[in-house]
Design an enzyme around this catalytic site. Structure first.
Site, PDB file in Angstrom:
ATOM      1  N   ASP A 111       9.396  54.334 -11.488  1.00 12.33           N
ATOM      2  CA  ASP A 111      10.294  53.270 -11.954  1.00 12.33           C
ATOM      3  C   ASP A 111      10.183  53.057 -13.471  1.00 12.33           C
ATOM      4  O   ASP A 111       9.087  52.952 -14.011  1.00 12.33           O
ATOM      5  CB  ASP A 111       9.918  51.974 -11.211  1.00 12.33           C
ATOM      6  N   THR A 165      16.880  48.351 -10.949  1.00 15.35           N
ATOM      7  CA  THR A 165      16.140  49.196 -10.011  1.00 15.35           C
ATOM      8  C   THR A 165      16.884  49.477  -8.702  1.00 15.35           C
ATOM      9  O   THR A 165      17.046  50.644  -8.324  1.00 15.35           O
ATOM     10  CB  THR A 165      14.783  48.532  -9.689  1.00 15.35           C
ATOM     11  N   TYR A 225       7.481  47.897   2.579  1.00 13.57           N
ATOM     12  CA  TYR A 225       7.179  47.705   1.161  1.00 13.57           C
ATOM     13  C   TYR A 225       5.984  46.784   0.930  1.00 13.57           C
ATOM     14  O   TYR A 225       5.921  45.680   1.461  1.00 13.57           O
ATOM     15  CB  TYR A 225       8.388  47.170   0.383  1.00 13.57           C
ATOM     16  N   ASP A 267       7.459  50.963 -15.135  1.00 14.05           N
ATOM     17  CA  ASP A 267       8.317  49.778 -15.238  1.00 14.05           C
ATOM     18  C   ASP A 267       7.508  48.496 -15.437  1.00 14.05           C
ATOM     19  O   ASP A 267       7.829  47.679 -16.310  1.00 14.05           O
ATOM     20  CB  ASP A 267       9.159  49.678 -13.953  1.00 14.05           C
ATOM     21  N   HIS A 281       7.864  46.028 -18.725  1.00 17.38           N
ATOM     22  CA  HIS A 281       8.291  44.623 -18.708  1.00 17.38           C
ATOM     23  C   HIS A 281       7.241  43.723 -19.354  1.00 17.38           C
ATOM     24  O   HIS A 281       7.544  42.833 -20.129  1.00 17.38           O
ATOM     25  CB  HIS A 281       8.476  44.144 -17.258  1.00 17.38           C
ATOM     26  N   ASP A 317      14.757  55.569 -12.309  1.00 14.80           N
ATOM     27  CA  ASP A 317      15.993  54.811 -12.103  1.00 14.80           C
ATOM     28  C   ASP A 317      16.646  54.338 -13.403  1.00 14.80           C
ATOM     29  O   ASP A 317      17.851  54.207 -13.491  1.00 14.80           O
ATOM     30  CB  ASP A 317      15.721  53.615 -11.177  1.00 14.80           C
ATOM     31  N   HIS A 318      15.834  54.076 -14.432  1.00 16.05           N
ATOM     32  CA  HIS A 318      16.355  53.525 -15.693  1.00 16.05           C
ATOM     33  C   HIS A 318      15.275  53.586 -16.761  1.00 16.05           C
ATOM     34  O   HIS A 318      14.123  53.936 -16.471  1.00 16.05           O
ATOM     35  CB  HIS A 318      16.799  52.069 -15.509  1.00 16.05           C
ATOM     36  N   HIS A 363      15.582  45.959 -18.814  1.00 12.30           N
ATOM     37  CA  HIS A 363      16.615  46.975 -18.550  1.00 12.30           C
ATOM     38  C   HIS A 363      17.710  46.295 -17.760  1.00 12.30           C
ATOM     39  O   HIS A 363      17.540  45.140 -17.349  1.00 12.30           O
ATOM     40  CB  HIS A 363      16.004  48.147 -17.785  1.00 12.30           C
TER      41      HIS A 363
HETATM   42 ZN   LIG Z   1      13.349  49.976 -11.903  1.00 16.90          ZN
END
Ligand SMILES: [Zn+2]
Length: 461
Positions: free
Chosen positions: A42, A78, A161, A195, A199, A243-244, A342
């Site tokens: 991620d 995401t 998850y 990710d 952040h 994803d980004h 993002h």
């Molecule tokens: Zn993500």
């Protein structure tokens, strides 16, 4: 005729086949195809590859494929992007549009922490379900959507998850399922870094990011070791992507909606960097105030969203969409929530991830500048030998990554076309020249014959 022949030769060189993207011409059946492992780290911004060192990842793609830059889908969040990777659809078509959604008809609400209602996911068929519908099995570790009963089915094997389950355990479960059950054809793995660090610290915090990215690279090393140990390496096709990307935010770049609009006249479904706004009554007054709110934020009525964003045709898209400029944060309380973020316009390079691949289906040492994330879906369907569902991807954009596809570099094709045209022009000129010479040399001879005849006549008479 000559032109038609030339064109067919060129099409053959380029490897173009018109039926290629319809999804029916699967050269390999699911039964014969090796399994595919799709891994997402991620928030792995494409240019981290240029800024930091990744010895394991380098080893992985040195013997495979690297795509430097992947254009993902809007919003660059995401969940929308993981569902696009798995379906080949833009967010407006698969229905997972943002991290927070509201459906005006059913009045249901969605968030990444409250994602289990299949209602949100049922507008598309992700690739793990297509594999199951073809009579085979899938295995998943935390990839968004895989633990949800989409169209009445979860992935065959899956982990519910839980962000506390570490990388080794996720990977260990997948390799166990892959080795113990030979009918598993697709395994799909999600990991939260880089990710989380992006952040928390912002991508410009090189000390923190180099630590996070070293851990990501160590995990890629672990992945290769584990596949080697279990005898899967070289037999399995592996795709590593994300994803980004991520961009640095700052408390100097805040857009506070409360400075423009009274909070009693609208509700906020999603906030930053793309806000989804539902005016309570007077749409045009709310829109006009938001339009003039801040120079670094654009306001769109849903119907006026730019076509290139593919973010218009879905009931779950709210009447007004606000899009912050790169690095700007939309807030309601004047405070910066994250140092990195993002979700911004998907044309920004900072929002793009990369893609790397290795395995028997892939060329070795092949590098490609760019692709779209929606192109991955038809590529995976081709590798697995399953039928494509309708999608927004283009197989021709990524075909050169595959070892069994005829593929010539564009420069070579252009060179061949120019060469053939020069040859044809030369041949035509030569042909004309010979014709002219032929005519000019035959005329005096004809005249001579005529003159001789003329001369003969009086003698005969
Ligand atoms: Zn993500």
């Amino acid at each position: 005729m000559l032109l038609r022949g030339l064109l067919s030769v060129l099409f053959a060189i380029c490897g173009f086949t018109i039926a290629e993207n319809t999804g029916n011409g699967t050269s390999q059946s699911v039964k014969d195809s090796p399994p595919l492992l799709l891994v997402s780290f991620d928030g792995f911004r494409a240019d981290y590859l240029k800024q930091y060192s990744f010895p394991n990842l380098q080893k992985f793609f040195a013997d495979g494929v690297l795509v430097d830059d992947v254009t993902n889908v809007f919003t660059t969040k995401t969940f929308p992007n993981h569902y696009s990777l798995a379906t080949g659809l833009y967010a407006e078509s698969h229905g997972i549009l943002a991290s927070h959604m509201y459906d005006p008809e059913t009045k249901k609400e969605f968030s990444v922490a409250n994602d289990t209602d299949p209602f949100w996911w049922n507008e598309a068929t992700p690739i793990w379900l297509s594999v199951q519908n073809a009579g085979f099995k899938s295995a998943a570790a935390m990839w968004p959507g895989t633990d949800i009963k989409i169209q009445n089915q979860t992935a065959t094997y899956f982990l519910k998850y839980n962000s506390h389950v570490n990388f080794e355990e996720r990977l260990g479960n997948l390799t166990k399922w892959l080795t113990e059950d030979k009918s598993v054809r697709i395994a799909i793995l999600y990991w939260e870094e880089p990710d989380r660090s992006g952040h928390m610290y912002g991508p410009e915090n090189t000390t923190r990011m180099s630590k996070a990215l070293k851990e990501v690279d160590d995990n890629i090393g672990l992945l290769m070791d584990q596949l080697n140990r279990t005898g899967l390496w070289d037999k399995i096709n592996v795709i590593v992507t994300s994803d980004h990307g991520m961009v640095q935010c700052s408390d100097k770049k805040l857009i506070d909606l409360n400075t423009c609009l009274n909070s009693s006249v609208y509700t906020v479904v999603d906030l930053t960097p793309v806000a989804a706004i539902r005016p309570l009554n007077d749409y045009s007054s709310v829109y006009n105030k938001l339009r003039k709110c801040h120079p670094n934020m654009k306001a769109y009525l849903k119907a006026e969203m730019p076509e290139r964003l593919h973010y218009k045709n879905n009931e779950r898209i709210q009447p007004i969409i606000l899009v912050a400029d790169e690095g700007w944060t939309i807030v309601l309380d004047g405070k910066l929530p994250r140092l990195g973020d993002h979700g911004y316009d998907n044309s920004l390079a900072s929002m793009h991830p990369f893609l790397a691949a290795h395995g028997p289906a892939f060329r070795k040492g092949y590098r490609q500048q760019s692709m779209n994330s929606v192109d991955l879906y038809p590529l995976m369907c081709k590798i697995l030998g399953i039928l494509e569902m309708p999608n927004n991807g283009t197989f021709n954009n990524v075909r050169c990554m595959l070892v069994n596809q005829t593929c010539t570099e564009l420069a070579v094709v252009v060179g061949i076309v120019i060469g053939v045209l020069i040859l044809l022009t030369t041949l035509t000129c030569l042909f004309r020249l010979m014709k002219v010479r032929d005519m000019s040399s035959s005329r005096p001879f004809a005249r001579l014959e005529l003159e001789e005849d003329d001369d003969d006549d009086p003698l005969l008479s």
